[in-house]
Write an enzyme that holds these catalytic residues in place. Structure first.
Site, PDB file in Angstrom:
ATOM      1  N   GLY A   1       0.817  -1.205   0.000  1.00 29.93           N
ATOM      2  CA  GLY A   1       0.000   0.000   0.000  1.00 29.93           C
ATOM      3  C   GLY A   1       0.850   1.254   0.000  1.00 29.93           C
ATOM      4  O   GLY A   1       1.868   1.329   0.692  1.00 29.93           O
TER       5      GLY A   1
ATOM      6  N   ARG B   1       1.105  -5.430  -5.692  1.00 25.82           N
ATOM      7  CA  ARG B   1       1.241  -6.643  -4.878  1.00 25.82           C
ATOM      8  C   ARG B   1       1.524  -7.787  -5.849  1.00 25.82           C
ATOM      9  O   ARG B   1       0.847  -7.929  -6.857  1.00 25.82           O
ATOM     10  CB  ARG B   1      -0.020  -6.894  -4.056  1.00 25.82           C
ATOM     11  CG  ARG B   1      -0.370  -5.715  -3.142  1.00 25.82           C
ATOM     12  CD  ARG B   1      -1.529  -6.022  -2.225  1.00 25.82           C
ATOM     13  NE  ARG B   1      -2.000  -4.836  -1.540  1.00 25.82           N
ATOM     14  CZ  ARG B   1      -1.453  -4.301  -0.452  1.00 25.82           C
ATOM     15  NH1 ARG B   1      -0.376  -4.870   0.077  1.00 25.82           N
ATOM     16  NH2 ARG B   1      -1.949  -3.218   0.111  1.00 25.82           N
TER      17      ARG B   1
ATOM     18  N   ASP C   1       4.956  -4.758   6.334  1.00 21.79           N
ATOM     19  CA  ASP C   1       5.511  -6.033   6.785  1.00 21.79           C
ATOM     20  C   ASP C   1       5.564  -7.077   5.672  1.00 21.79           C
ATOM     21  O   ASP C   1       6.503  -7.869   5.595  1.00 21.79           O
ATOM     22  CB  ASP C   1       4.729  -6.566   7.990  1.00 21.79           C
ATOM     23  CG  ASP C   1       3.242  -6.745   7.695  1.00 21.79           C
ATOM     24  OD1 ASP C   1       2.776  -6.302   6.631  1.00 21.79           O
ATOM     25  OD2 ASP C   1       2.554  -7.332   8.547  1.00 21.79           O
TER      26      ASP C   1
ATOM     27  N   THR D   1       4.065   2.719   5.743  1.00 20.75           N
ATOM     28  CA  THR D   1       2.682   2.252   5.796  1.00 20.75           C
ATOM     29  C   THR D   1       1.895   3.160   6.720  1.00 20.75           C
ATOM     30  O   THR D   1       2.386   3.529   7.797  1.00 20.75           O
ATOM     31  CB  THR D   1       2.570   0.799   6.293  1.00 20.75           C
ATOM     32  OG1 THR D   1       1.202   0.501   6.596  1.00 20.75           O
ATOM     33  CG2 THR D   1       3.411   0.556   7.531  1.00 20.75           C
TER      34      THR D   1
ATOM     35  N   ASP E   1      -0.535   2.316   8.452  1.00 25.71           N
ATOM     36  CA  ASP E   1      -1.084   1.551   9.573  1.00 25.71           C
ATOM     37  C   ASP E   1      -0.241   1.643  10.841  1.00 25.71           C
ATOM     38  O   ASP E   1      -0.744   1.352  11.931  1.00 25.71           O
ATOM     39  CB  ASP E   1      -1.225   0.076   9.185  1.00 25.71           C
ATOM     40  CG  ASP E   1      -2.125  -0.132   7.977  1.00 25.71           C
ATOM     41  OD1 ASP E   1      -2.996   0.721   7.746  1.00 25.71           O
ATOM     42  OD2 ASP E   1      -1.935  -1.127   7.255  1.00 25.71           O
TER      43      ASP E   1
ATOM     44  N   ASP F   1       1.980  -0.367  11.823  1.00 31.97           N
ATOM     45  CA  ASP F   1       1.913  -1.692  12.429  1.00 31.97           C
ATOM     46  C   ASP F   1       3.208  -2.482  12.311  1.00 31.97           C
ATOM     47  O   ASP F   1       3.206  -3.713  12.448  1.00 31.97           O
ATOM     48  CB  ASP F   1       0.767  -2.492  11.803  1.00 31.97           C
ATOM     49  CG  ASP F   1       0.932  -2.718  10.310  1.00 31.97           C
ATOM     50  OD1 ASP F   1       1.821  -2.078   9.700  1.00 31.97           O
ATOM     51  OD2 ASP F   1       0.181  -3.524   9.741  1.00 31.97           O
TER      52      ASP F   1
ATOM     53  N   GLY G   1      -6.384   0.811   8.929  1.00 34.55           N
ATOM     54  CA  GLY G   1      -5.380   0.364   9.885  1.00 34.55           C
ATOM     55  C   GLY G   1      -5.155  -1.130   9.843  1.00 34.55           C
ATOM     56  O   GLY G   1      -4.355  -1.672  10.597  1.00 34.55           O
ATOM     57  N   ARG G   2      -5.929  -1.805   8.996  1.00 40.05           N
ATOM     58  CA  ARG G   2      -5.835  -3.259   8.870  1.00 40.05           C
ATOM     59  C   ARG G   2      -6.067  -3.893  10.236  1.00 40.05           C
ATOM     60  O   ARG G   2      -7.135  -3.711  10.808  1.00 40.05           O
ATOM     61  CB  ARG G   2      -4.501  -3.671   8.240  1.00 40.05           C
ATOM     62  CG  ARG G   2      -4.558  -4.980   7.510  1.00 40.05           C
ATOM     63  CD  ARG G   2      -3.313  -5.262   6.699  1.00 40.05           C
ATOM     64  NE  ARG G   2      -2.094  -5.191   7.467  1.00 40.05           N
ATOM     65  CZ  ARG G   2      -0.931  -5.630   7.027  1.00 40.05           C
ATOM     66  NH1 ARG G   2      -0.833  -6.147   5.814  1.00 40.05           N
ATOM     67  NH2 ARG G   2       0.141  -5.533   7.777  1.00 40.05           N
TER      68      ARG G   2
ATOM     69  N   GLN H   1      -7.568   8.199   3.277  1.00 39.14           N
ATOM     70  CA  GLN H   1      -6.556   8.240   4.331  1.00 39.14           C
ATOM     71  C   GLN H   1      -5.147   7.974   3.811  1.00 39.14           C
ATOM     72  O   GLN H   1      -4.165   8.293   4.477  1.00 39.14           O
ATOM     73  CB  GLN H   1      -6.895   7.202   5.413  1.00 39.14           C
ATOM     74  CG  GLN H   1      -8.190   7.497   6.138  1.00 39.14           C
ATOM     75  CD  GLN H   1      -8.753   6.274   6.832  1.00 39.14           C
ATOM     76  OE1 GLN H   1      -8.397   5.974   7.969  1.00 39.14           O
ATOM     77  NE2 GLN H   1      -9.631   5.545   6.159  1.00 39.14           N
TER      78      GLN H   1
END
Length: 319
Positions: free
Chosen positions: A11, A72, A103, A125, A127, A129, A170-171, A251
């Site tokens: 992303g 991807r 990740d 990212t 997110d 995360d 935010g997955r 976003q």
């Protein structure tokens, strides 16, 4: 090391262009040639690789998205696909690679190092995360975008005396919801790291109503579930009219904040420094405002956790 390459994968995130710019210009500062790989691992397998010059990255630090594009790639998940990627890198006489992404991108980068190719990861990212780093490129911009949207939604919520549920991205991580909810004074913040009880949310809404509050904002991280489901549960229990807004991919876009531009610049330059120092299996991270290198094994073996003290603070302040 004479030639390095840079790609963006997964992303897109605001600030990726600033990181690309930092890799290219830091590389040339240190006497390297720098190549751009277009469309992530797909482009790497297909050999979509072009030399980048100092001027190539001019006037991009303020732009969202990624000038190298992203994708991807299922083929890269196979051993054969990764071998094709390494062959293309060797064909272009590239000695090291910088991968900017999340990740999943880092898992791919680690597999390249296992094939003997020096690779450094830069966490990009929205997110936030990625374990082992305090912040990822794009997170701050995404939070600011959400806050701006919620500010506008609150105007309407106030005018019509309604409860609004805002679903954010935010997955599987709740960082965007948590930081935006705290910044915007949301009455409730639902994140996957803290299972919620709908009865508690209803009780907070009732308590607010009894003291004269006529509107409320509830933030739902997508990892929790659908904002519509939360709205239906509230309506079933209270009979209140609610509205749901799913912010979606807005976003990911927009000009990166100053924080993200500086973070991306520092991380991109650090990635080049790590390659030049002989590192081959690391990601760049920021900890306590220091930009450092961390082994992929250490970084990817950890589990991301949001700052739960912020979650507790949000509940206290929205009493």
């Amino acid at each position: 090391m004479k030639r390095i390459a840079v790609l963006t994968s997964g992303g897109d995130a605001p600030g990726m262009n600033a990181a690309i710019r930092a890799v290219v210009r830091s590389g040339y500062y240190h006497g390297l040639e720098v190549y751009g790989v277009y469309r992530g691992y797909t482009g790497l397998i297909q050999g979509d690789i072009e030399k980048m010059e100092l001027g190539t990255v001019g006037d991009i630090i303020h732009r969202g998205g990624t000038v190298l594009y992203s994708s991807r790639c299922e083929e890269f998940k196979t051993e054969e696909g990764r071998q094709k990627a390494v062959e293309q890198l060797k064909k272009h006489q590239i000695d090291g690679l910088v991968v900017i992404g999340g990740d999943g991108s880092f898992q791919g980068a680690k597999k390249l190092t296992a094939l003997g190719f020096p690779t450094i990861g830069v966490p990009g990212t929205i997110d936030n995360d990625i374990p082992a780093t305090d912040f990822t490129i794009g997170f701050d911009t995404a939070v600011n975008t959400v806050v701006e949207c919620i500010d506008k939604i609150r105007d309407t919520a106030t005018s019509h005396e309604r409860t609004y549920i805002v679903e954010v991205m935010g997955r599987d991580a709740g960082d965007i919801a948590l930081w935006a909810g705290l910044a915007d004074g949301a009455e409730s913040i639902l994140i996957p790291e803290a299972p919620y009880q709908i009865d508690e949310i209803v009780e907070r809404l009732q308590r607010s109503s009894e003291r004269g509050k006529k509107h409320s904002i509830i933030i739902v991280a997508e990892g929790v579930g659908s904002g519509m489901d939360v709205a239906d549960k509230i309506t079933d229990r209270l009979g209140w009219e609610t509205r749901v807004t799913v912010l979606g991919h807005v976003q990911r876009g927009g000009s990166p904040t100053a924080f993200d531009r500086v973070l991306a610049s520092r991380m991109g330059a650090k990635a080049v420094e790590l390659l030049l120092s002989g590192q081959r299996d690391m990601m760049v991270a920021i900890r306590n405002n220091d930009v450092i290198g961390i082994d992929f094994d250490e970084a990817l073996s950890q589990k991301h956790q949001p700052r739960m003290e912020l979650y507790d603070l949000a509940k206290i302040l929205s009493i």
